[in-house]
Design a protein around this motif. Sequence first.
Motif, PDB file in Angstrom:
ATOM      1  N   ASP A  38      12.203  12.937 -12.664  1.00 31.61           N
ATOM      2  CA  ASP A  38      13.193  12.737 -11.605  1.00 31.61           C
ATOM      3  C   ASP A  38      13.196  11.284 -11.146  1.00 31.61           C
ATOM      4  OD1 ASP A  38      14.933  12.866  -9.487  1.00 31.61           O
ATOM      5  OD2 ASP A  38      13.582  14.011  -8.189  1.00 31.61           O
ATOM      6  N   PRO A  39      14.125  10.454 -11.663  1.00 31.33           N
ATOM      7  CA  PRO A  39      14.127   9.032 -11.293  1.00 31.33           C
ATOM      8  C   PRO A  39      14.327   8.796  -9.796  1.00 31.33           C
ATOM      9  CG  PRO A  39      16.111   9.576 -12.535  1.00 31.33           C
ATOM     10  CD  PRO A  39      15.235  10.784 -12.547  1.00 31.33           C
ATOM     11  N   LEU A  40      14.988   9.724  -9.114  1.00 28.74           N
ATOM     12  CA  LEU A  40      15.202   9.536  -7.677  1.00 28.74           C
ATOM     13  C   LEU A  40      13.911   9.674  -6.882  1.00 28.74           C
ATOM     14  CD1 LEU A  40      18.622  11.310  -7.067  1.00 28.74           C
ATOM     15  CD2 LEU A  40      18.132   8.879  -7.382  1.00 28.74           C
ATOM     16  N   SER A  41      12.929  10.353  -7.422  1.00 27.37           N
ATOM     17  CA  SER A  41      11.665  10.498  -6.702  1.00 27.37           C
ATOM     18  C   SER A  41      10.929   9.167  -6.595  1.00 27.37           C
ATOM     19  CB  SER A  41      10.773  11.555  -7.366  1.00 27.37           C
ATOM     20  OG  SER A  41      10.283  11.091  -8.613  1.00 27.37           O
ATOM     21  N   PHE A  42      11.322   8.194  -7.426  1.00 27.27           N
ATOM     22  CA  PHE A  42      10.705   6.869  -7.376  1.00 27.27           C
ATOM     23  C   PHE A  42      11.397   5.940  -6.373  1.00 27.27           C
ATOM     24  CE2 PHE A  42       9.346   8.415 -11.503  1.00 27.27           C
ATOM     25  CZ  PHE A  42       8.008   8.043 -11.509  1.00 27.27           C
ATOM     26  N   ALA A  43      12.552   6.330  -5.860  1.00 34.50           N
ATOM     27  CA  ALA A  43      13.330   5.455  -4.982  1.00 34.50           C
ATOM     28  C   ALA A  43      12.544   4.976  -3.752  1.00 34.50           C
ATOM     29  CB  ALA A  43      14.631   6.126  -4.561  1.00 34.50           C
ATOM     30  N   PRO A  44      11.837   5.838  -3.029  1.00 33.17           N
ATOM     31  CA  PRO A  44      11.080   5.338  -1.877  1.00 33.17           C
ATOM     32  C   PRO A  44       9.998   4.327  -2.274  1.00 33.17           C
ATOM     33  CG  PRO A  44      11.349   7.711  -1.722  1.00 33.17           C
ATOM     34  CD  PRO A  44      11.805   7.314  -3.096  1.00 33.17           C
ATOM     35  N   ALA A  45       9.324   4.577  -3.384  1.00 34.62           N
ATOM     36  CA  ALA A  45       8.296   3.648  -3.855  1.00 34.62           C
ATOM     37  C   ALA A  45       8.924   2.323  -4.264  1.00 34.62           C
ATOM     38  CB  ALA A  45       7.530   4.258  -5.019  1.00 34.62           C
ATOM     39  N   ARG A  46      10.049   2.406  -4.972  1.00 33.30           N
ATOM     40  CA  ARG A  46      10.751   1.174  -5.370  1.00 33.30           C
ATOM     41  C   ARG A  46      11.180   0.367  -4.147  1.00 33.30           C
ATOM     42  NH1 ARG A  46      12.405   0.438 -10.477  1.00 33.30           N
ATOM     43  NH2 ARG A  46      12.290   2.177 -11.931  1.00 33.30           N
ATOM     44  N   LEU A  75       3.143   5.931  -2.848  1.00 33.14           N
ATOM     45  CA  LEU A  75       4.350   6.681  -3.206  1.00 33.14           C
ATOM     46  C   LEU A  75       4.539   6.784  -4.716  1.00 33.14           C
ATOM     47  CD1 LEU A  75       6.763   5.304  -0.482  1.00 33.14           C
ATOM     48  CD2 LEU A  75       5.967   7.673  -0.696  1.00 33.14           C
ATOM     49  N   PHE A  76       4.176   5.738  -5.460  1.00 37.55           N
ATOM     50  CA  PHE A  76       4.265   5.806  -6.920  1.00 37.55           C
ATOM     51  C   PHE A  76       3.399   6.943  -7.462  1.00 37.55           C
ATOM     52  CE2 PHE A  76       5.673   1.178  -7.217  1.00 37.55           C
ATOM     53  CZ  PHE A  76       6.945   1.500  -7.685  1.00 37.55           C
ATOM     54  N   LYS A  77       2.263   7.188  -6.834  1.00 34.15           N
ATOM     55  CA  LYS A  77       1.359   8.257  -7.280  1.00 34.15           C
ATOM     56  C   LYS A  77       1.997   9.638  -7.159  1.00 34.15           C
ATOM     57  CE  LYS A  77      -2.818   5.926  -5.688  1.00 34.15           C
ATOM     58  NZ  LYS A  77      -3.915   6.001  -4.699  1.00 34.15           N
ATOM     59  N   HIS A  78       2.916   9.795  -6.212  1.00 33.60           N
ATOM     60  CA  HIS A  78       3.489  11.105  -5.925  1.00 33.60           C
ATOM     61  C   HIS A  78       4.888  11.309  -6.511  1.00 33.60           C
ATOM     62  CE1 HIS A  78       0.115  12.032  -3.356  1.00 33.60           C
ATOM     63  NE2 HIS A  78       0.261  10.849  -2.801  1.00 33.60           N
ATOM     64  N   ALA A  79       5.419  10.299  -7.186  1.00 40.70           N
ATOM     65  CA  ALA A  79       6.743  10.432  -7.794  1.00 40.70           C
ATOM     66  C   ALA A  79       6.624  11.244  -9.088  1.00 40.70           C
ATOM     67  CB  ALA A  79       7.331   9.056  -8.067  1.00 40.70           C
ATOM     68  N   SER A  80       7.720  11.838  -9.468  1.00 39.76           N
ATOM     69  CA  SER A  80       7.740  12.717 -10.644  1.00 39.76           C
ATOM     70  C   SER A  80       8.561  12.074 -11.756  1.00 39.76           C
ATOM     71  CB  SER A  80       8.350  14.057 -10.248  1.00 39.76           C
ATOM     72  OG  SER A  80       8.520  14.864 -11.370  1.00 39.76           O
ATOM     73  N   ALA A  81       7.930  11.858 -12.908  1.00 38.36           N
ATOM     74  CA  ALA A  81       8.569  11.167 -14.029  1.00 38.36           C
ATOM     75  C   ALA A  81       9.941  11.717 -14.429  1.00 38.36           C
ATOM     76  CB  ALA A  81       7.633  11.136 -15.224  1.00 38.36           C
ATOM     77  N   THR A  92      14.861  -1.668 -13.075  1.00 37.37           N
ATOM     78  CA  THR A  92      13.946  -2.189 -14.080  1.00 37.37           C
ATOM     79  C   THR A  92      12.775  -1.216 -14.237  1.00 37.37           C
ATOM     80  OG1 THR A  92      12.849  -3.499 -12.380  1.00 37.37           O
ATOM     81  CG2 THR A  92      14.493  -4.617 -13.709  1.00 37.37           C
ATOM     82  N   GLU A  93      12.033  -1.377 -15.316  1.00 39.71           N
ATOM     83  CA  GLU A  93      10.908  -0.491 -15.590  1.00 39.71           C
ATOM     84  C   GLU A  93       9.858  -0.595 -14.495  1.00 39.71           C
ATOM     85  OE1 GLU A  93       9.256  -1.067 -19.470  1.00 39.71           O
ATOM     86  OE2 GLU A  93      11.196  -0.913 -20.440  1.00 39.71           O
ATOM     87  N   LEU A  94       9.209   0.527 -14.245  1.00 42.43           N
ATOM     88  CA  LEU A  94       8.179   0.567 -13.198  1.00 42.43           C
ATOM     89  C   LEU A  94       7.028  -0.382 -13.496  1.00 42.43           C
ATOM     90  CD1 LEU A  94       8.009   4.366 -12.376  1.00 42.43           C
ATOM     91  CD2 LEU A  94       9.042   2.538 -11.020  1.00 42.43           C
ATOM     92  N   ASN A  95       6.631  -0.505 -14.758  1.00 47.59           N
ATOM     93  CA  ASN A  95       5.544  -1.421 -15.097  1.00 47.59           C
ATOM     94  C   ASN A  95       5.899  -2.851 -14.731  1.00 47.59           C
ATOM     95  OD1 ASN A  95       4.048   0.692 -16.090  1.00 47.59           O
ATOM     96  ND2 ASN A  95       4.482   0.243 -18.232  1.00 47.59           N
ATOM     97  N   ARG A  96       7.140  -3.235 -14.979  1.00 50.96           N
ATOM     98  CA  ARG A  96       7.581  -4.597 -14.658  1.00 50.96           C
ATOM     99  C   ARG A  96       7.622  -4.789 -13.135  1.00 50.96           C
ATOM    100  NH1 ARG A  96       6.506  -8.771 -16.405  1.00 50.96           N
ATOM    101  NH2 ARG A  96       6.136  -9.266 -14.270  1.00 50.96           N
ATOM    102  N   LEU A  97       8.110  -3.786 -12.418  1.00 49.42           N
ATOM    103  CA  LEU A  97       8.176  -3.878 -10.960  1.00 49.42           C
ATOM    104  C   LEU A  97       6.779  -4.017 -10.364  1.00 49.42           C
ATOM    105  CD1 LEU A  97       9.768  -3.851  -8.307  1.00 49.42           C
ATOM    106  CD2 LEU A  97       9.679  -1.346  -8.391  1.00 49.42           C
ATOM    107  N   THR A  98       5.841  -3.202 -10.810  1.00 49.97           N
ATOM    108  CA  THR A  98       4.489  -3.283 -10.243  1.00 49.97           C
ATOM    109  C   THR A  98       3.805  -4.588 -10.644  1.00 49.97           C
ATOM    110  OG1 THR A  98       3.615  -1.907 -12.030  1.00 49.97           O
ATOM    111  CG2 THR A  98       4.140  -0.801  -9.969  1.00 49.97           C
ATOM    112  N   ALA A  99       4.049  -5.082 -11.859  1.00 53.57           N
ATOM    113  CA  ALA A  99       3.468  -6.365 -12.270  1.00 53.57           C
ATOM    114  C   ALA A  99       4.001  -7.500 -11.400  1.00 53.57           C
ATOM    115  CB  ALA A  99       3.753  -6.634 -13.743  1.00 53.57           C
ATOM    116  N   ASN A 118       0.825  -1.213   0.000  1.00 53.82           N
ATOM    117  CA  ASN A 118       0.000   0.000   0.000  1.00 53.82           C
ATOM    118  C   ASN A 118       0.856   1.260   0.000  1.00 53.82           C
ATOM    119  OD1 ASN A 118      -2.396  -1.463  -0.033  1.00 53.82           O
ATOM    120  ND2 ASN A 118      -2.516  -1.545   2.197  1.00 53.82           N
ATOM    121  N   ALA A 119       1.931   1.239   0.769  1.00 51.25           N
ATOM    122  CA  ALA A 119       2.829   2.399   0.795  1.00 51.25           C
ATOM    123  C   ALA A 119       3.474   2.609  -0.571  1.00 51.25           C
ATOM    124  CB  ALA A 119       3.904   2.205   1.867  1.00 51.25           C
ATOM    125  N   ALA A 120       3.914   1.529  -1.209  1.00 51.16           N
ATOM    126  CA  ALA A 120       4.537   1.644  -2.534  1.00 51.16           C
ATOM    127  C   ALA A 120       3.560   2.240  -3.532  1.00 51.16           C
ATOM    128  CB  ALA A 120       5.012   0.274  -3.014  1.00 51.16           C
TER     129      ALA A 120
END
Length: 147
Positions: free
Chosen positions: A42-50, A34-40, A124-131, A29-31
Amino acid sequence: MEPVSSTNSYPGENASAFAIVQLGNAYYNAAMELFKHASAPDPLSFAPARLCAIHAIELYLNAVLRHEGVAPSQIRGRMHNLADPTFFTRLKLRKKTADHLQALTERREYLIARYAPEQASQHTELNRLTATLVEVMMKAGHYVSNP
């Protein structure tokens, strides 16, 4: 805070497989949030979600091992290894998911998300990670809830 001694149990030592799945759900749920609030741009903004996503995957897989009777000390000794044939066969994971778990382990994406901003392009790509996250969550949760 008390120091850890040989008479105290290790944190999580007594957690049930079901409780570990529930903890995985919290990280899932946290991931997703967090994905909703990351900014495309800026790849580092995805780090907490990842990090939350990869940790959730690891928790789900650890729950499977606990359900199988693997000792907590052995699970800790895996050192973030998500690529185990046991998971692929027991959970009937898709080949793409199994391959991705292998890639996550080989590239050490858990550690990159935590400590290596200069290596963020190796994720890896975000789509692959979420899948992968969704498939592991569903199948591990089902596996642990059924004897």
